[in-house]
Design a protein around this motif. Structure first.
Motif, PDB file in Angstrom:
ATOM      1  N   ILE A 183      48.294  80.528  55.181  1.00 43.79           N
ATOM      2  CA  ILE A 183      48.830  79.303  55.787  1.00 43.79           C
ATOM      3  C   ILE A 183      49.637  78.568  54.724  1.00 43.79           C
ATOM      4  CG2 ILE A 183      46.520  78.256  55.479  1.00 43.79           C
ATOM      5  CD1 ILE A 183      47.199  76.287  57.706  1.00 43.79           C
ATOM      6  N   GLU A 184      50.829  78.171  55.091  1.00 44.27           N
ATOM      7  CA  GLU A 184      51.706  77.460  54.139  1.00 44.27           C
ATOM      8  C   GLU A 184      51.843  76.008  54.577  1.00 44.27           C
ATOM      9  OE1 GLU A 184      54.285  79.225  51.942  1.00 44.27           O
ATOM     10  OE2 GLU A 184      54.330  81.211  52.831  1.00 44.27           O
ATOM     11  N   GLY A 185      52.205  75.128  53.617  1.00 44.50           N
ATOM     12  CA  GLY A 185      52.452  73.725  53.933  1.00 44.50           C
ATOM     13  C   GLY A 185      51.163  72.967  54.227  1.00 44.50           C
ATOM     14  N   CYS A 186      51.313  71.716  54.642  1.00 37.63           N
ATOM     15  CA  CYS A 186      50.139  70.901  54.946  1.00 37.63           C
ATOM     16  C   CYS A 186      50.512  69.767  55.895  1.00 37.63           C
ATOM     17  CB  CYS A 186      49.546  70.324  53.656  1.00 37.63           C
ATOM     18  SG  CYS A 186      48.048  69.374  53.983  1.00 37.63           S
ATOM     19  N   ASP A 187      49.653  69.555  56.913  1.00 35.99           N
ATOM     20  CA  ASP A 187      49.881  68.458  57.870  1.00 35.99           C
ATOM     21  C   ASP A 187      48.917  67.302  57.644  1.00 35.99           C
ATOM     22  OD1 ASP A 187      51.872  69.789  59.161  1.00 35.99           O
ATOM     23  OD2 ASP A 187      50.626  70.485  60.836  1.00 35.99           O
ATOM     24  N   LYS A 188      48.138  67.334  56.555  1.00 38.69           N
ATOM     25  CA  LYS A 188      47.049  66.365  56.437  1.00 38.69           C
ATOM     26  C   LYS A 188      47.472  64.969  55.961  1.00 38.69           C
ATOM     27  CE  LYS A 188      43.473  68.991  57.613  1.00 38.69           C
ATOM     28  NZ  LYS A 188      44.262  70.096  58.227  1.00 38.69           N
ATOM     29  N   ALA A 189      48.544  64.883  55.208  1.00 41.58           N
ATOM     30  CA  ALA A 189      49.086  63.575  54.815  1.00 41.58           C
ATOM     31  C   ALA A 189      48.132  62.681  54.023  1.00 41.58           C
ATOM     32  CB  ALA A 189      49.580  62.827  56.063  1.00 41.58           C
ATOM     33  N   CYS A 190      47.413  63.228  53.046  1.00 37.16           N
ATOM     34  CA  CYS A 190      46.617  62.382  52.146  1.00 37.16           C
ATOM     35  C   CYS A 190      47.589  61.438  51.432  1.00 37.16           C
ATOM     36  CB  CYS A 190      45.868  63.228  51.130  1.00 37.16           C
ATOM     37  SG  CYS A 190      44.761  64.404  51.919  1.00 37.16           S
ATOM     38  N   SER A 191      47.174  60.185  51.259  1.00 39.55           N
ATOM     39  CA  SER A 191      48.169  59.179  50.870  1.00 39.55           C
ATOM     40  C   SER A 191      48.692  59.342  49.438  1.00 39.55           C
ATOM     41  CB  SER A 191      47.584  57.776  51.051  1.00 39.55           C
ATOM     42  OG  SER A 191      46.450  57.626  50.239  1.00 39.55           O
ATOM     43  N   TYR A 192      48.009  60.163  48.621  1.00 41.78           N
ATOM     44  CA  TYR A 192      48.424  60.333  47.215  1.00 41.78           C
ATOM     45  C   TYR A 192      49.227  61.615  46.985  1.00 41.78           C
ATOM     46  CZ  TYR A 192      44.375  63.312  47.809  1.00 41.78           C
ATOM     47  OH  TYR A 192      43.515  64.251  48.303  1.00 41.78           O
ATOM     48  N   CYS A 193      49.403  62.439  47.997  1.00 39.03           N
ATOM     49  CA  CYS A 193      49.769  63.838  47.747  1.00 39.03           C
ATOM     50  C   CYS A 193      51.207  64.184  48.114  1.00 39.03           C
ATOM     51  CB  CYS A 193      48.805  64.721  48.527  1.00 39.03           C
ATOM     52  SG  CYS A 193      49.058  66.470  48.201  1.00 39.03           S
ATOM     53  N   VAL A 194      51.870  64.928  47.230  1.00 42.39           N
ATOM     54  CA  VAL A 194      53.274  65.324  47.467  1.00 42.39           C
ATOM     55  C   VAL A 194      53.408  66.601  48.298  1.00 42.39           C
ATOM     56  CG1 VAL A 194      54.344  64.299  45.408  1.00 42.39           C
ATOM     57  CG2 VAL A 194      53.318  66.576  45.255  1.00 42.39           C
ATOM     58  N   VAL A 195      52.298  67.332  48.463  1.00 44.76           N
ATOM     59  CA  VAL A 195      52.414  68.660  49.087  1.00 44.76           C
ATOM     60  C   VAL A 195      53.110  68.633  50.458  1.00 44.76           C
ATOM     61  CG1 VAL A 195      51.082  70.604  50.036  1.00 44.76           C
ATOM     62  CG2 VAL A 195      50.567  69.727  47.749  1.00 44.76           C
ATOM     63  N   PRO A 196      52.770  67.690  51.358  1.00 40.65           N
ATOM     64  CA  PRO A 196      53.475  67.700  52.652  1.00 40.65           C
ATOM     65  C   PRO A 196      54.993  67.544  52.492  1.00 40.65           C
ATOM     66  CG  PRO A 196      51.523  66.312  52.762  1.00 40.65           C
ATOM     67  CD  PRO A 196      51.708  66.673  51.315  1.00 40.65           C
ATOM     68  N   PHE A 197      55.432  66.889  51.407  1.00 44.71           N
ATOM     69  CA  PHE A 197      56.877  66.723  51.182  1.00 44.71           C
ATOM     70  C   PHE A 197      57.484  67.956  50.524  1.00 44.71           C
ATOM     71  CE2 PHE A 197      54.686  62.709  50.931  1.00 44.71           C
ATOM     72  CZ  PHE A 197      55.330  61.986  51.925  1.00 44.71           C
ATOM     73  N   THR A 198      56.719  68.584  49.632  1.00 45.80           N
ATOM     74  CA  THR A 198      57.308  69.684  48.875  1.00 45.80           C
ATOM     75  C   THR A 198      57.132  71.037  49.566  1.00 45.80           C
ATOM     76  OG1 THR A 198      55.296  69.909  47.561  1.00 45.80           O
ATOM     77  CG2 THR A 198      57.042  68.555  46.636  1.00 45.80           C
ATOM     78  N   ARG A 199      56.106  71.163  50.389  1.00 45.52           N
ATOM     79  CA  ARG A 199      55.864  72.476  51.018  1.00 45.52           C
ATOM     80  C   ARG A 199      56.021  72.442  52.532  1.00 45.52           C
ATOM     81  NH1 ARG A 199      53.941  76.918  48.490  1.00 45.52           N
ATOM     82  NH2 ARG A 199      53.594  76.724  46.264  1.00 45.52           N
ATOM     83  N   GLY A 200      56.301  71.261  53.064  1.00 50.52           N
ATOM     84  CA  GLY A 200      56.603  71.168  54.492  1.00 50.52           C
ATOM     85  C   GLY A 200      55.366  71.248  55.379  1.00 50.52           C
ATOM     86  N   PRO A 201      55.580  71.346  56.694  1.00 45.62           N
ATOM     87  CA  PRO A 201      54.464  71.354  57.639  1.00 45.62           C
ATOM     88  C   PRO A 201      53.661  72.654  57.600  1.00 45.62           C
ATOM     89  CG  PRO A 201      56.555  71.624  58.780  1.00 45.62           C
ATOM     90  CD  PRO A 201      56.891  71.388  57.346  1.00 45.62           C
ATOM     91  N   GLU A 202      52.457  72.610  58.164  1.00 51.35           N
ATOM     92  CA  GLU A 202      51.592  73.791  58.198  1.00 51.35           C
ATOM     93  C   GLU A 202      52.203  74.901  59.042  1.00 51.35           C
ATOM     94  OE1 GLU A 202      47.247  71.672  57.852  1.00 51.35           O
ATOM     95  OE2 GLU A 202      47.654  72.781  59.676  1.00 51.35           O
ATOM     96  N   ARG A 203      52.227  76.132  58.499  1.00 45.46           N
ATOM     97  CA  ARG A 203      52.636  77.321  59.264  1.00 45.46           C
ATOM     98  C   ARG A 203      51.642  78.428  58.915  1.00 45.46           C
ATOM     99  NH1 ARG A 203      55.851  75.149  55.438  1.00 45.46           N
ATOM    100  NH2 ARG A 203      56.967  77.018  54.806  1.00 45.46           N
ATOM    101  N   SER A 204      51.003  78.989  59.935  1.00 48.13           N
ATOM    102  CA  SER A 204      50.039  80.074  59.694  1.00 48.13           C
ATOM    103  C   SER A 204      50.696  81.416  59.955  1.00 48.13           C
ATOM    104  CB  SER A 204      48.826  79.928  60.623  1.00 48.13           C
ATOM    105  OG  SER A 204      48.109  78.757  60.306  1.00 48.13           O
ATOM    106  N   ARG A 205      50.200  82.415  59.256  1.00 49.47           N
ATOM    107  CA  ARG A 205      50.725  83.767  59.418  1.00 49.47           C
ATOM    108  C   ARG A 205      49.880  84.499  60.474  1.00 49.47           C
ATOM    109  NH1 ARG A 205      51.040  87.993  54.307  1.00 49.47           N
ATOM    110  NH2 ARG A 205      51.543  89.811  55.563  1.00 49.47           N
ATOM    111  N   ALA A 206      50.509  85.333  61.271  1.00 49.60           N
ATOM    112  CA  ALA A 206      49.789  86.012  62.358  1.00 49.60           C
ATOM    113  C   ALA A 206      48.680  86.910  61.798  1.00 49.60           C
ATOM    114  CB  ALA A 206      50.763  86.836  63.192  1.00 49.60           C
ATOM    115  N   SER A 207      47.515  86.903  62.475  1.00 50.57           N
ATOM    116  CA  SER A 207      46.368  87.671  61.967  1.00 50.57           C
ATOM    117  C   SER A 207      46.694  89.164  61.882  1.00 50.57           C
ATOM    118  CB  SER A 207      45.138  87.435  62.849  1.00 50.57           C
ATOM    119  OG  SER A 207      45.436  87.733  64.194  1.00 50.57           O
ATOM    120  N   GLY A 208      47.473  89.681  62.842  1.00 51.18           N
ATOM    121  CA  GLY A 208      47.810  91.109  62.834  1.00 51.18           C
ATOM    122  C   GLY A 208      48.568  91.465  61.556  1.00 51.18           C
TER     123      GLY A 208
END
Ligand code: SAM
Ligand code: SF4
Length: 439
Positions: A183-208
């Motif tokens: 899973i890439e990115g993050c949708d959690k939006a913790c108020s101190y964290c740059v990850v949602p800005f630098t890695r974008g929204p959550e995207r999961s890879r297909a299990s197959g």
């Protein structure tokens, strides 16, 4: 510094090793022969793994990796901006490199600092010609080809892609353990964290697709797989129901552990909000799933957790811990803690120390709060002075040292009750673990 890699591209892709450096031929589709690259990685395991994939992309197109920047036609820095110090390190490394840069050499900044600073990097370090965030790595060979064709500055800064960064080839640093981002990115939006800005929204890879790669890894001789994601347990399988069953994260863990040849499955980082009983049950039921959970608490104070927008209270976190402690298999727990968040009072800080005593973590990564660009906490009042943050951090680290020393004494007396002792025992039992895994 960049790591030497221990086996060739042939083992991974069945292709020949690139031509020797110095010939500088260039084919029409942007592939190169005789080109060399140097890659240095700053930051977390996700960055390390992204670098493995970047290296794979370049090796597949005929580039050869070298161990010194002086020997490379392309020098790439994969960067981290989670705390200010990490971002500063990147600029000081770029500064060092300014004086030794050769004519025609391409210098590129990848990763979170690239995404965060964007074209500003060209202004601060005009000798840089490539700036590329993690969502654009697939386009790297074409971007490098544009520079070789005479463009002086190229950027790849999209974050709006639905794709995860899957590549046809990954050059892996470790001969027995393979990282796999699910899973890439993050949708959690913790108020101190740059990850949602630098890695974008959550995207999961297909299990197959994940399971196919795990089988390929097992066929290549890997025995351990570490599933990665900023919030790995928020995994949401995008597999269309017509082509297969959508798996929950816990089901995926089991499926990966059941792949023939895989002896050990690790996963990091888990977010407390999405950590459910089904994950504990998977660990209880399947010995191949590592009995270790990295579950960052960040603070022991509900007021601070609220200000951090962590989406759980102290009590809710402790309920998750109770669930983990009640498991039939002993599960080691490690955490991340931030001290000196804006408005953190002495009482809030004591709440964190009390929580540590209650949980007795097997390991903790502890940080002083670092204000980051674009984050909501940047504008919060009641900043804590740097000396006070340092004081709190020193107390916290001492507390964790005491706890770990106690756990180790207990573990040595009784067998395997803690993370480090657990690994040591498996090492001697020949379960494929050759050294303690860095978290
Ligand atoms: N996604 C993980 C989670 O939710 O816990 C953490 C990912 S982050 C790369 C790793 C750790 O860096 C965080 O858990 C947090 O403790 C720390 N961190 C993130 N932003 C920070 C900041 N602005 N100042 C200090 N520490 C920070
Ligand atoms: Fe950052 Fe919070 Fe997402 Fe972790 S969960 S990456 S700390 S925003």
């Amino acid at each position: 510094m960049a790591k030497a890699f221990d086996f060739g591209v042939e083992r991974l892709a069945g292709t020949g090793v690139a031509a020797e450096a110095g010939t500088h031929e260039h084919s029409q589709d942007g592939c190169a022969t005789g080109r060399t690259f140097f890659l240095e990685t700053f930051g977390c395991q996700m960055n390390e793994h992204d670098s493995e994939k970047v290296a794979g992309v370049l090796l597949a197109r005929g580039y050869r990796q070298v161990e010194k920047p002086e020997a490379a036609s392309v020098v790439l820095y994969n960067t981290c901006s989670i705390r200010e110090k990490a971002a500063q390190k990147v600029f000081s490394r770029l500064g060092e490199y300014r004086t030794t840069k050769k004519d025609g050499q391409i210098i590129g900044v990848l990763g979170c600092v690239a995404q965060q600073e964007g074209e500003e990097i060209f202004a601060r370090a005009p000798w840089v010609s490539l700036v590329c965030g993690s969502a654009s790595y697939r386009k790297l060979p074409q971007m490098i080809a544009q520079l070789e064709a005479g463009n002086t500055r190229v950027t790849g800064l999209d974050t709006d892609t639905d794709e995860t960064f899957e590549t046809e080839m990954t050059r892996r640093d470790n001969p027995w353990r393979a990282y796999l981002t699910i899973i890439e990115g993050c949708d959690k939006a913790c108020s101190y964290c740059v990850v949602p800005f630098t890695r974008g929204p959550e995207r999961s890879r297909a299990s197959g697709s994940i399971l196919r790669e795990v089988k390929e890894l097992a066929d290549l001789g890997y025995t351990e797989v570490q599933l990665l994601g900023q919030t790995v347990n928020s995994y949401a399988d995008p597999t269309p129901t017509s082509s297969g069953r959508q798996m929950r994260f816990s089901e995926l863990l089991v499926a990966v552990a059941e792949v023939a040849g895989i002896r050990r499955v690790r996963f990091t980082t888990s977010h407390p909000r999405d950590f459910g009983k089904d994950i504990v049950e998977a660990i209880e039921a399947v010995p191949g799933i590592c009995n270790h959970v990295h579950l960052p608490v960040q603070s022991g104070s509900t007021a601070v957790l609220r200000a951090m927008q962590r989406t759980y209270t102290r009590d809710e976190y402790l309920e998750k811990m109770e669930m983990i402690r009640a498991a039939k298999r002993t599960i080691s727990v490690t955490t991340d803690i931030i001290v000196g968040f804006p408005g953190e009072t002495e009482d809030d800080f004591r709440d964190t120390l009390r929580l540590m005593e209650e949980v007795r973590y097997d390991g903790a990564f502890t940080f002083k709060y670092s204000p980051r660009p674009n984050t909501p906490s940047l504008k919060m009042a009641d900043a804590i002075p740097e000396e006070e943050k340092s004081r709190r951090l020193a107390i916290l680290m001492e507390k964790q040292r005491e706890i770990q020393a106690g756990l180790m004494r207990h573990a040595w007396g009784r067998g395997t009750n803690c993370w480090l002792a657990g690994n040591r025992e498996e090492k001697t039992s020949g379960a494929g673990i050759r050294r303690i895994t860095k978290l």
